[in-house]
Motif scaffolding. Sequence first.
Motif: not given
Length: 227
Positions: A17, A19, A89, A92, A94, A131
């Motif tokens: 991710v 982030s 989500a 951060s 994917l 996620h």
Amino acid sequence: MSAPPCLILFDVDGTLVDSQGAIVAAMTAAFAGLGLDVPARAAILSIVGLSLDHAMARLAPDLPRTRQAELVAGYKHAYNAQGQADGAARGSPLYPGALQMLEQLNAAPGTLLGVATGKSQRGLRALLAAHGLERMFVTTQVADHHPSKPHPSMILTAMAETGVAPEQTVMIGDTSYDMDMARAANVAGIGVSWGYHGRAQLSAARQVIDGFDALPACLNEIWKTTA
């Protein structure tokens, strides 16, 4: 006779991710909340992957430990509040191709997936739930229960939990801490170029990849050399 199982461990922040926005915002809030100068963005991202006490010791080495502990508490509060407000989500997301690759690996016979992260148990659970990734990982190693990376404890515990040998284990991450941890645990390290440490800092990696689409061939090459 069936082949022995393989264990693929993933770092989270900077690997699965992106982030950095959430981390920089929370670190900014922690330092500003104590009236301290906020470290440069590059400095903040350089410590991603370390446990928070180690991270604060690097970012504010001149502060007494009690004040560093206040920074840790402030960071946790800001990060959790931000996650509740914005959603884990969204804060951060994917990286491109991460979900597809995890699904592909998870479906492969004899392949076990795990996590080795500097995040807390609470933070990891929230992120995986956001996620929909809880089902993917058979072992999750977090900062709450281990010394900070690059100590090999996370990898050693993951191997002990799954019964997988070092030669059948790989660690995938974006920082030198991940690659040094892999080397200390005597497992192969695969660096990713899209995270928070540059390629030059991943010198301990067996290989460095530029996208998740390159991971299967990289894994096959590693398994081939250890067969």
